[in-house]
Design a protein around this motif. Sequence first.
Motif, PDB file in Angstrom:
ATOM      1  N   ASP A 119      -4.423  66.747  11.161  1.00 44.55           N
ATOM      2  CA  ASP A 119      -3.636  67.920  11.518  1.00 44.55           C
ATOM      3  C   ASP A 119      -3.987  69.094  10.615  1.00 44.55           C
ATOM      4  N   ARG A 120      -3.584  70.274  11.028  1.00 44.80           N
ATOM      5  CA  ARG A 120      -3.685  71.493  10.236  1.00 44.80           C
ATOM      6  C   ARG A 120      -2.351  72.215  10.332  1.00 44.80           C
ATOM      7  N   LEU A 121      -2.083  73.094   9.395  1.00 47.62           N
ATOM      8  CA  LEU A 121      -0.809  73.813   9.436  1.00 47.62           C
ATOM      9  C   LEU A 121      -0.704  74.673  10.692  1.00 47.62           C
ATOM     10  N   MET A 122      -1.818  75.271  11.088  1.00 44.44           N
ATOM     11  CA  MET A 122      -1.873  76.088  12.294  1.00 44.44           C
ATOM     12  C   MET A 122      -2.974  75.558  13.199  1.00 44.44           C
ATOM     13  N   ARG A 123      -2.897  75.862  14.470  1.00 46.05           N
ATOM     14  CA  ARG A 123      -3.974  75.626  15.423  1.00 46.05           C
ATOM     15  C   ARG A 123      -4.239  76.937  16.167  1.00 46.05           C
ATOM     16  N   VAL A 124      -5.492  77.160  16.518  1.00 46.77           N
ATOM     17  CA  VAL A 124      -5.814  78.296  17.377  1.00 46.77           C
ATOM     18  C   VAL A 124      -5.537  77.876  18.810  1.00 46.77           C
ATOM     19  N   GLY A 125      -4.682  78.626  19.477  1.00 44.22           N
ATOM     20  CA  GLY A 125      -4.256  78.275  20.824  1.00 44.22           C
ATOM     21  C   GLY A 125      -5.297  78.584  21.878  1.00 44.22           C
ATOM     22  N   PRO A 126      -5.045  78.201  23.111  1.00 38.34           N
ATOM     23  CA  PRO A 126      -5.971  78.495  24.210  1.00 38.34           C
ATOM     24  C   PRO A 126      -6.270  79.983  24.368  1.00 38.34           C
ATOM     25  N   ASP A 127      -5.342  80.832  23.908  1.00 38.63           N
ATOM     26  CA  ASP A 127      -5.543  82.274  24.021  1.00 38.63           C
ATOM     27  C   ASP A 127      -6.333  82.857  22.860  1.00 38.63           C
ATOM     28  N   GLY A 128      -6.766  81.998  21.913  1.00 33.98           N
ATOM     29  CA  GLY A 128      -7.544  82.468  20.770  1.00 33.98           C
ATOM     30  C   GLY A 128      -6.715  82.926  19.593  1.00 33.98           C
ATOM     31  N   LEU A 129      -5.407  82.810  19.687  1.00 37.06           N
ATOM     32  CA  LEU A 129      -4.527  83.255  18.613  1.00 37.06           C
ATOM     33  C   LEU A 129      -3.946  82.053  17.864  1.00 37.06           C
TER      34      LEU A 129
END
Length: 550
Positions: free
Chosen positions: A236-246
């Motif tokens: 896991d990571r604290l954040m993931r880049v979503g399908p929208d690139g954000l």
Amino acid sequence: MKYLRKNVAAAFGVAIMAGPALAGDEIRTIELFSRPQASQPAEFQSVQLIAQEWEKLGLDVEVKVMPWEQLSDIVWYQRDKWDATAWQMVGRPERSDPDEIVYNLFHSTTAEKGYNFIGYQNAAFDKVAEEQRITTDQDSRKDILFEAQKILADDQPNMMLVHPKNAFAFDKTKFDESTVVEQSGIGIRNTWTFINAQPIGDNKDFILNSGDNVIAINPLYISGGVDSWIFELVYDRLMRVGPDGLPQPWAAESYEWKDGKTLEVTLREGMEWHDGKPVTVEDVKYSFEVPMSGEAPMYKPFASNIASIEIKGDQTLVFNLNDASASFLTSSLAKINLIPKHVWEPIIEDLKTKDENAESHQEEMPIGSGPYKFERWLANEEIVLSANEGHFNAPKADRWILRIVPNTEAALGMLRSGEINFLAEFSGDPKVLEEAAAADGDLSVVSTVDIGFRYIAFNNRRPPFDDPAFRKALSTAVDRRLIVNAAFKGFAVPSNSVVSPALGFWSDTSLVEGFEAGRDKAAAILEEAGYKLEGGRLHYPGDQQETLAD
């Protein structure tokens, strides 16, 4: 493989042949690396075409073909022992922000052990790369990133070729099409698809292919594109880049900027490592401290702006930054893998007493907290992951099975026969793939312009590649439209910038639109820089000696 040189002198013109200036030593035979045709036909064909164009300038070029494991070992760990190689930067989600490529690939501080494996050194570029990191106004940052792209286009530390239009396919009788996720600049081969795609009928598994072998499953080592498919699922990571690139919260429940340099992160409750132990804020802090320490060199640039990390209570951490960072959420929190301190701390402490670092270590049973658990690895055959049913975003499939299929046509045959159900990599002619889909009726094909790119890496440490004029001439010699049409069969767009047009706002497309290629233009650059042609072979300027000939 060597090529006949015809009419080389004509490319330079009569003046260069008759000029009184002395010529230096004849430039040695240049070695150009490529992966095999069976696994990477577009790359292999590109290299053949490039070698031919370089030979027309008076160079002797030897194409050396080798498997990925051997090629990457030489390029990465023997940094002064090679001339030029075909290479690629894959379209990872965290590269939706251009910082990782612009800074990490070219800043001088990453040259010794990091991603700047070509050894590029330019103080002016370093300054610009640093400035874009701390500029939070989007329009101002765009101007700075355009300046960075212009410097690279002028210096040509690498020879940019194309941004591929990656073609993927899956069996739509095995998955609900509506649940397959297309990610901006990445395509359908992504973490969101591997988690959210719903198997249908009797199918319970993802079964996909790779032409390259897996080098490592190590959360502290960026060992290759295929390897990243795996550790993005296991860790896991604290954040993931979503399908929208954000970027969006992942292992983080939430985050809040207290000021421009202070970020408070709340960890999601109830997470567990795959060995059953709880994920704690101490684990998260340690996951960033290892890259900060330099024990994971490839990840150090993503943690270098962190001054300190404080723990506040059971679920909260505070990141204190040295400077404001426009890309911290994407390039750091969505990049660095969370690792269990109880597993890695004794390993790291032992490695501190040795010459090796964390990149050299391979766990027998990788332990993460991600949506899939590691099951087994049969070298050169397959890797099997199983669903982590207790994960906060548990996969819909029971297993994720990667099969190593070096021949790209064989991989398509396996998709059509049902031996795999997701074509995760296809480096053959995409038109063949489209024809197969039309003939079979049960295949869905999706293509997208990649964030990543294909290029020729020049070893800037070794003459004549330490000369920007020489690099620019070699780059100018090759029309990118030839590479797009002949090697990539039209499924790519020409490139002269590391920032893909898939990133829209950040990409300076004028650099490729205004790029003029041709042998005459390349020869003129060499002539102006003092290179001489004698007996059909290119010589160094002035009295420069060849120091690297066998």
